[in-house]
Design a protein around this motif. Structure first.
Motif, PDB file in Angstrom:
ATOM      1  N   PRO A  26       0.816  -1.212   0.000  1.00 36.68           N
ATOM      2  CA  PRO A  26       0.000   0.000   0.000  1.00 36.68           C
ATOM      3  C   PRO A  26       0.851   1.264   0.000  1.00 36.68           C
ATOM      4  O   PRO A  26       2.018   1.252   0.395  1.00 36.68           O
ATOM      5  N   ALA A  27       0.250   2.350  -0.452  1.00 39.88           N
ATOM      6  CA  ALA A  27       0.914   3.653  -0.410  1.00 39.88           C
ATOM      7  C   ALA A  27       1.301   3.973   1.029  1.00 39.88           C
ATOM      8  O   ALA A  27       0.681   3.493   1.979  1.00 39.88           O
ATOM      9  N   GLY A  28       2.350   4.766   1.185  1.00 32.08           N
ATOM     10  CA  GLY A  28       2.769   5.180   2.523  1.00 32.08           C
ATOM     11  C   GLY A  28       4.271   5.353   2.595  1.00 32.08           C
ATOM     12  O   GLY A  28       4.974   5.363   1.585  1.00 32.08           O
ATOM     13  N   ASP A  29       4.746   5.493   3.818  1.00 31.24           N
ATOM     14  CA  ASP A  29       6.172   5.664   4.087  1.00 31.24           C
ATOM     15  C   ASP A  29       6.785   4.324   4.475  1.00 31.24           C
ATOM     16  O   ASP A  29       6.178   3.562   5.236  1.00 31.24           O
ATOM     17  N   TYR A  30       7.987   4.081   3.978  1.00 37.13           N
ATOM     18  CA  TYR A  30       8.694   2.830   4.236  1.00 37.13           C
ATOM     19  C   TYR A  30      10.137   3.113   4.600  1.00 37.13           C
ATOM     20  O   TYR A  30      10.777   3.972   3.987  1.00 37.13           O
ATOM     21  N   ARG A  31      10.640   2.369   5.567  1.00 34.36           N
ATOM     22  CA  ARG A  31      12.049   2.489   5.934  1.00 34.36           C
ATOM     23  C   ARG A  31      12.876   1.577   5.037  1.00 34.36           C
ATOM     24  O   ARG A  31      12.498   0.432   4.785  1.00 34.36           O
ATOM     25  N   VAL A  32      14.015   2.099   4.576  1.00 35.17           N
ATOM     26  CA  VAL A  32      14.943   1.330   3.755  1.00 35.17           C
ATOM     27  C   VAL A  32      16.316   1.400   4.407  1.00 35.17           C
ATOM     28  O   VAL A  32      16.775   2.476   4.789  1.00 35.17           O
ATOM     29  N   ASP A  33      16.947   0.248   4.581  1.00 36.56           N
ATOM     30  CA  ASP A  33      18.320   0.163   5.082  1.00 36.56           C
ATOM     31  C   ASP A  33      19.238  -0.156   3.911  1.00 36.56           C
ATOM     32  O   ASP A  33      18.924  -1.021   3.094  1.00 36.56           O
ATOM     33  N   TYR A  34      20.365   0.548   3.856  1.00 35.75           N
ATOM     34  CA  TYR A  34      21.379   0.282   2.845  1.00 35.75           C
ATOM     35  C   TYR A  34      22.646  -0.181   3.554  1.00 35.75           C
ATOM     36  O   TYR A  34      23.159   0.525   4.418  1.00 35.75           O
ATOM     37  N   ASP A  35      23.126  -1.361   3.209  1.00 33.86           N
ATOM     38  CA  ASP A  35      24.410  -1.843   3.717  1.00 33.86           C
ATOM     39  C   ASP A  35      25.486  -1.439   2.720  1.00 33.86           C
ATOM     40  O   ASP A  35      25.330  -1.639   1.509  1.00 33.86           O
ATOM     41  N   GLU A  36      26.566  -0.871   3.258  1.00 27.28           N
ATOM     42  CA  GLU A  36      27.672  -0.418   2.419  1.00 27.28           C
ATOM     43  C   GLU A  36      28.977  -0.915   3.012  1.00 27.28           C
ATOM     44  O   GLU A  36      29.101  -1.018   4.235  1.00 27.28           O
ATOM     45  N   GLU A  37      29.924  -1.222   2.136  1.00 28.57           N
ATOM     46  CA  GLU A  37      31.242  -1.645   2.610  1.00 28.57           C
ATOM     47  C   GLU A  37      32.280  -0.607   2.204  1.00 28.57           C
ATOM     48  O   GLU A  37      32.154   0.041   1.159  1.00 28.57           O
ATOM     49  N   LEU A  38      33.279  -0.470   3.043  1.00 30.46           N
ATOM     50  CA  LEU A  38      34.366   0.462   2.783  1.00 30.46           C
ATOM     51  C   LEU A  38      35.214  -0.063   1.634  1.00 30.46           C
ATOM     52  O   LEU A  38      35.607  -1.232   1.626  1.00 30.46           O
ATOM     53  N   PHE A  53      17.454  -3.121   1.920  1.00 31.11           N
ATOM     54  CA  PHE A  53      16.425  -3.885   2.616  1.00 31.11           C
ATOM     55  C   PHE A  53      15.237  -2.983   2.925  1.00 31.11           C
ATOM     56  O   PHE A  53      15.401  -1.880   3.450  1.00 31.11           O
ATOM     57  N   LEU A  54      14.037  -3.469   2.616  1.00 31.56           N
ATOM     58  CA  LEU A  54      12.802  -2.733   2.843  1.00 31.56           C
ATOM     59  C   LEU A  54      12.106  -3.300   4.074  1.00 31.56           C
ATOM     60  O   LEU A  54      11.969  -4.520   4.209  1.00 31.56           O
ATOM     61  N   HIS A  55      11.672  -2.414   4.959  1.00 32.70           N
ATOM     62  CA  HIS A  55      10.938  -2.825   6.157  1.00 32.70           C
ATOM     63  C   HIS A  55       9.450  -2.855   5.837  1.00 32.70           C
ATOM     64  O   HIS A  55       8.907  -1.876   5.323  1.00 32.70           O
ATOM     65  N   LEU A  56       8.818  -3.971   6.136  1.00 33.14           N
ATOM     66  CA  LEU A  56       7.376  -4.141   5.949  1.00 33.14           C
ATOM     67  C   LEU A  56       6.738  -4.463   7.289  1.00 33.14           C
ATOM     68  O   LEU A  56       7.328  -5.187   8.070  1.00 33.14           O
ATOM     69  N   PRO A  57       5.566  -3.972   7.590  1.00 29.15           N
ATOM     70  CA  PRO A  57       4.752  -3.086   6.770  1.00 29.15           C
ATOM     71  C   PRO A  57       5.292  -1.670   6.816  1.00 29.15           C
ATOM     72  O   PRO A  57       6.284  -1.391   7.494  1.00 29.15           O
ATOM     73  N   GLY A  58       4.598  -0.777   6.114  1.00 30.39           N
ATOM     74  CA  GLY A  58       5.003   0.616   6.081  1.00 30.39           C
ATOM     75  C   GLY A  58       4.914   1.258   7.455  1.00 30.39           C
ATOM     76  O   GLY A  58       4.245   0.753   8.358  1.00 30.39           O
ATOM     77  N   ILE A  59       5.591   2.369   7.610  1.00 32.47           N
ATOM     78  CA  ILE A  59       5.625   3.105   8.875  1.00 32.47           C
ATOM     79  C   ILE A  59       4.202   3.524   9.250  1.00 32.47           C
ATOM     80  O   ILE A  59       3.461   4.059   8.439  1.00 32.47           O
ATOM     81  N   GLY A  60       3.848   3.265  10.492  1.00 34.87           N
ATOM     82  CA  GLY A  60       2.535   3.653  10.992  1.00 34.87           C
ATOM     83  C   GLY A  60       1.421   2.670  10.693  1.00 34.87           C
ATOM     84  O   GLY A  60       0.272   2.900  11.058  1.00 34.87           O
ATOM     85  N   ARG A  61       1.724   1.573  10.037  1.00 38.02           N
ATOM     86  CA  ARG A  61       0.695   0.565   9.723  1.00 38.02           C
ATOM     87  C   ARG A  61       0.750  -0.551  10.761  1.00 38.02           C
ATOM     88  O   ARG A  61       1.817  -1.103  11.024  1.00 38.02           O
ATOM     89  N   PRO A  62      -0.397  -0.889  11.341  1.00 40.41           N
ATOM     90  CA  PRO A  62      -0.392  -1.996  12.303  1.00 40.41           C
ATOM     91  C   PRO A  62      -0.141  -3.328  11.591  1.00 40.41           C
ATOM     92  O   PRO A  62      -0.529  -3.504  10.441  1.00 40.41           O
ATOM     93  N   ALA A  63       0.542  -4.211  12.275  1.00 38.21           N
ATOM     94  CA  ALA A  63       0.821  -5.527  11.679  1.00 38.21           C
ATOM     95  C   ALA A  63       1.023  -6.547  12.776  1.00 38.21           C
ATOM     96  O   ALA A  63       1.454  -6.224  13.883  1.00 38.21           O
ATOM     97  N   THR A  64       0.709  -7.781  12.444  1.00 40.06           N
ATOM     98  CA  THR A  64       0.953  -8.857  13.392  1.00 40.06           C
ATOM     99  C   THR A  64       2.393  -9.334  13.313  1.00 40.06           C
ATOM    100  O   THR A  64       2.896  -9.942  14.230  1.00 40.06           O
ATOM    101  N   ARG A  65       3.051  -9.039  12.197  1.00 38.59           N
ATOM    102  CA  ARG A  65       4.470  -9.385  12.068  1.00 38.59           C
ATOM    103  C   ARG A  65       5.172  -8.365  11.183  1.00 38.59           C
ATOM    104  O   ARG A  65       4.571  -7.710  10.341  1.00 38.59           O
ATOM    105  N   PHE A  66       6.446  -8.234  11.418  1.00 39.02           N
ATOM    106  CA  PHE A  66       7.275  -7.319  10.653  1.00 39.02           C
ATOM    107  C   PHE A  66       8.266  -8.129   9.851  1.00 39.02           C
ATOM    108  O   PHE A  66       8.701  -9.187  10.280  1.00 39.02           O
ATOM    109  N   GLN A  67       8.638  -7.612   8.696  1.00 44.13           N
ATOM    110  CA  GLN A  67       9.610  -8.276   7.839  1.00 44.13           C
ATOM    111  C   GLN A  67      10.631  -7.253   7.351  1.00 44.13           C
ATOM    112  O   GLN A  67      10.300  -6.086   7.172  1.00 44.13           O
TER     113      GLN A  67
END
Length: 86
Positions: A26-38, A53-67
């Motif tokens: 769904p539309a909304g805000d999502y957190r993204v993590d970027y791993d970088e190496e020197l 890496f994308l965090h699901l569900p989006g920020i502010g959305r209730p969920a029974t589990r996070f991925q």
């Protein structure tokens, strides 16, 4: 090898799809993590992205589990560009 993780938030105005996700998100805000190496051996500090890496569900959305799912950063960029055009 030195690795760091940076975080950002992306916004989608419309539902979106990314490769590797089972369904549209769904539309909304999502957190993204970027791993970088020197990148060693340079006279300047330089970092190379090795994962996104994308965090699901989006920020502010209730969920029974996070991925946290691996994504292709180019695919994310394309999805964000399509979202701006819609």
């Amino acid at each position: 090898m030195t690795i760091r993780t940076t975080q950002t938030t992306v916004h989608f105005s419309s539902p979106f799809r990314l490769q590797g996700l089972d369904s549209a998100q769904p539309a909304g805000d999502y957190r993204v993590d970027y791993d970088e190496e020197l990148v060693e051996g340079l006279s300047l500090l330089a970092w190379r992205q090795v994962g996104a890496f994308l965090h699901l569900p989006g920020i502010g959305r209730p969920a029974t589990r996070f991925q946290i799912v691996p994504i292709d950063s180019a695919d994310l960029k394309s999805a964000l560009e399509r979202d701006l055009g819609s």
